[in-house]
Write an enzyme that holds these catalytic residues in place. Structure first.
Site, PDB file in Angstrom:
ATOM      1  N   PHE A 127      46.444  58.685  65.364  1.00 37.68           N
ATOM      2  CA  PHE A 127      45.072  59.124  65.107  1.00 37.68           C
ATOM      3  C   PHE A 127      44.340  57.977  64.414  1.00 37.68           C
ATOM      4  O   PHE A 127      44.835  57.422  63.429  1.00 37.68           O
ATOM      5  CB  PHE A 127      45.115  60.376  64.227  1.00 37.68           C
ATOM      6  CG  PHE A 127      43.802  61.060  64.069  1.00 37.68           C
ATOM      7  CD1 PHE A 127      43.395  62.021  64.980  1.00 37.68           C
ATOM      8  CD2 PHE A 127      42.957  60.743  63.023  1.00 37.68           C
ATOM      9  CE1 PHE A 127      42.169  62.663  64.831  1.00 37.68           C
ATOM     10  CE2 PHE A 127      41.728  61.367  62.870  1.00 37.68           C
ATOM     11  CZ  PHE A 127      41.330  62.340  63.780  1.00 37.68           C
ATOM     12  N   ASP A 195      53.067  60.981  58.683  1.00 44.90           N
ATOM     13  CA  ASP A 195      51.863  61.793  58.787  1.00 44.90           C
ATOM     14  C   ASP A 195      52.252  63.098  59.469  1.00 44.90           C
ATOM     15  O   ASP A 195      52.736  63.089  60.611  1.00 44.90           O
ATOM     16  CB  ASP A 195      50.785  61.043  59.594  1.00 44.90           C
ATOM     17  CG  ASP A 195      49.464  61.797  59.599  1.00 44.90           C
ATOM     18  OD1 ASP A 195      49.507  63.043  59.648  1.00 44.90           O
ATOM     19  OD2 ASP A 195      48.406  61.157  59.562  1.00 44.90           O
ATOM     20  N   TYR A 220      44.077  72.104  57.479  1.00 48.68           N
ATOM     21  CA  TYR A 220      43.089  72.901  58.230  1.00 48.68           C
ATOM     22  C   TYR A 220      43.484  73.093  59.684  1.00 48.68           C
ATOM     23  O   TYR A 220      42.784  73.752  60.426  1.00 48.68           O
ATOM     24  CB  TYR A 220      41.692  72.276  58.131  1.00 48.68           C
ATOM     25  CG  TYR A 220      41.611  70.809  58.492  1.00 48.68           C
ATOM     26  CD1 TYR A 220      41.641  70.380  59.812  1.00 48.68           C
ATOM     27  CD2 TYR A 220      41.494  69.844  57.496  1.00 48.68           C
ATOM     28  CE1 TYR A 220      41.568  69.037  60.128  1.00 48.68           C
ATOM     29  CE2 TYR A 220      41.424  68.500  57.798  1.00 48.68           C
ATOM     30  CZ  TYR A 220      41.467  68.103  59.117  1.00 48.68           C
ATOM     31  OH  TYR A 220      41.404  66.769  59.432  1.00 48.68           O
ATOM     32  N   LYS A 221      44.603  72.493  60.098  1.00 48.18           N
ATOM     33  CA  LYS A 221      45.053  72.669  61.486  1.00 48.18           C
ATOM     34  C   LYS A 221      45.954  73.905  61.547  1.00 48.18           C
ATOM     35  O   LYS A 221      45.474  75.010  61.339  1.00 48.18           O
ATOM     36  CB  LYS A 221      45.718  71.389  61.974  1.00 48.18           C
ATOM     37  CG  LYS A 221      44.687  70.246  62.096  1.00 48.18           C
ATOM     38  CD  LYS A 221      45.272  68.897  62.413  1.00 48.18           C
ATOM     39  CE  LYS A 221      44.142  67.852  62.496  1.00 48.18           C
ATOM     40  NZ  LYS A 221      44.634  66.479  62.460  1.00 48.18           N
ATOM     41  N   ARG A 367      43.710  68.840  75.818  1.00 43.25           N
ATOM     42  CA  ARG A 367      44.735  69.338  74.884  1.00 43.25           C
ATOM     43  C   ARG A 367      44.649  70.854  74.749  1.00 43.25           C
ATOM     44  O   ARG A 367      43.551  71.414  74.632  1.00 43.25           O
ATOM     45  CB  ARG A 367      44.500  68.791  73.474  1.00 43.25           C
ATOM     46  CG  ARG A 367      44.591  67.317  73.294  1.00 43.25           C
ATOM     47  CD  ARG A 367      44.731  66.962  71.807  1.00 43.25           C
ATOM     48  NE  ARG A 367      43.614  67.469  70.978  1.00 43.25           N
ATOM     49  CZ  ARG A 367      43.537  67.296  69.668  1.00 43.25           C
ATOM     50  NH1 ARG A 367      44.500  66.656  69.020  1.00 43.25           N
ATOM     51  NH2 ARG A 367      42.514  67.754  68.982  1.00 43.25           N
TER      52      ARG A 367
END
Ligand SMILES: *Cc1c(COP(=O)(O)O)cnc(C)c1O
Length: 408
Positions: A127, A195, A220-221, A367
């Protein structure tokens, strides 16, 4: 042969040991939400918990709440609740700031632990913020070189101080072998920073078993902490006395209310705190963590594998022209499934209009995230059949589906 019928999927939902968990979430009707890997769904209990924090802790008790409601300790108490989800011990996790900021803090703390080594190993497929922040750390600390991996073995050498990699790839969903990679990095004398943004709440993580040095991740995922919820960082106990937080704010001071002129780090992971915590955001995150404290990660993993396998099988059958980029072997993937399609953007928009919410990542990746906590097998079935219709009838060709949005 049809892989599974909707009735088969319904039967699987009845047997699902996690089926009651969906009731904990407020999901709009008519929506098949396959974006819990980007912004997790809203737990029903969050609004009441945040309202209590606003009205009672803030409105009635005012500043006393720093003591009486535990506001001051939120980074640590929340970190300890996250610890069980990532295989960390008590006092090894601190919740706060964003993942980007935490990458800066742990990378800047890790590098001086390997004096004489001047290389940071990074991954261009990661990312982008991870790589961007590595560039910032290299500038701030001076005379560090960044080496981007193709193959990890080629990148490692006796000049490498630290390696930063994602456990689950945000685009392809590929899952790295945390134990094996950490062991290789250690064998080369370097420190390993993981990560966990696409891991926590999606796949079991055991940082202690892997002997990881540092880690970061967001909440928050899959963890449903709310938009922009506090992130977290992990510092292995063995590094805590030597690791220095360069964002040396007063919340990480050994005696913050002495208001001493100079910084002295607090003991343990607390030294990685910087400034005042966003209390309302912690309240929302803790509402979700109330749910997570009851969840068995082995059940999450088993369901994640079953959901993603079902989706892959259905799409193989119904949309044979799509190219799967996620590993077929469930042992090598997280909880998302991605396909390569150069018209992925308008396809994603057409799907959303028909209630199937996934997303698109440049240059050509569609995705679909499968949050095992609240998704059903019928959702997988519905998503695959709508995808087949959008592709089969070329419904995505309408010009308006190509209009760019600010956030995609
Ligand atoms: C989502 C994600 C981030 C997000 O970083 P923020 O600072 O929270 O915006 C960072 N890294 C990875 C790998 C991610 O998937």
């Amino acid at each position: 042969m049809v892989t599974a019928s909707r009735a088969d999927c319904y039967a699987l939902d009845l047997e699902d040991p996690l089926r009651d968990m969906r009731e904990e979430f407020s999901l709009p009707s008519g929506v098949t939400y396959l974006l819990g890997n980007s912004l997790g769904a809203l737990p029903k209990r969050t609004a009441a918990k945040v309202a209590h924090t606003v009205e009672t802790e803030w409105g009635r008790d005012l500043g006393a709440s720093w003591n009486t409601a535990g506001w001051w300790d939120l980074p640590q108490t929340t970190g300890d609740r996250l610890a069980r989800l990532i295989g960390a011990g008590p006092g090894e996790v601190l919740a706060g700031d964003s993942t980007s900021t935490n990458i800066f803090k742990v990378m800047a703390a890790a590098l001086p632990l390997r004096p004489g080594r001047r290389v940071i190993v990074s991954d261009l497929e990661n990312f982008p913020t991870d790589r961007y922040v590595v560039e910032g750390v290299a500038r701030a600390l001076g005379s560090y070189e960044i080496r981007d991996i193709g193959s990890l073995d080629e990148a490692l050498g006796d000049d490498v101080a630290a390696v930063l990699l994602s456990h689950v790839d945000y685009r392809t969903g590929a899952l790295r072998d945390m134990d094996a990679v950490t062991a290789r990095v250690h064998a080369a004398g370097a420190l390993m920073i993981w990560d966990l943004c696409h891991s926590a709440g999606a796949v079991p993580v055991d940082l202690r078993a892997a002997d990881a040095d540092f880690a970061v991740g967001c909440t928050y995922k899959y963890l449903n902490g709310g938009p922009g919820a506090p992130a977290y960082l992990y510092v292995a106990e063995r590094h805590q006395d030597a690791a220095y937080n360069v964002v040396s704010g007063w919340h990480g001071h050994a005696d913050p209310f002495a208001f001493e002129p100079n910084y002295r780090p607090a003991d343990g992971v607390r030294r990685f705190a910087a400034g005042s915590p966003p209390v309302l955001a912690y309240s929302a995150l803790n509402a979700s963590l109330d749910i997570w404290q009851t969840v068995d990660m082995a059940q999450i993993r088993a369901k994640s594998v079953a959901l993603t396998t079902l989706f892959i099988d259905l799409v193989d059958e119904l949309c044979p022209d799509l190219t799967l980029v996620t590993p077929r072997d469930p042992a090598e993937r997280g909880s998302q499934v991605s396909y390569r399609n150069r018209d992925g953007y308008p396809v994603t928009r057409a799907l959303a209009e028909r209630g199937v919410v996934g997303d698109y990542r440049k240059p050509d990746i569609m995705r679909f995230g499968f949050a095992p906590l609240y998704l059903r097998y019928v959702d997988v079935y519905d998503a695959a059949t709508v995808l087949a219709e959008v592709l089969g009838k070329e419904l995505w060709r309408e010009e308006r589906y190509r209009e760019p949005l600010t956030v995609t």
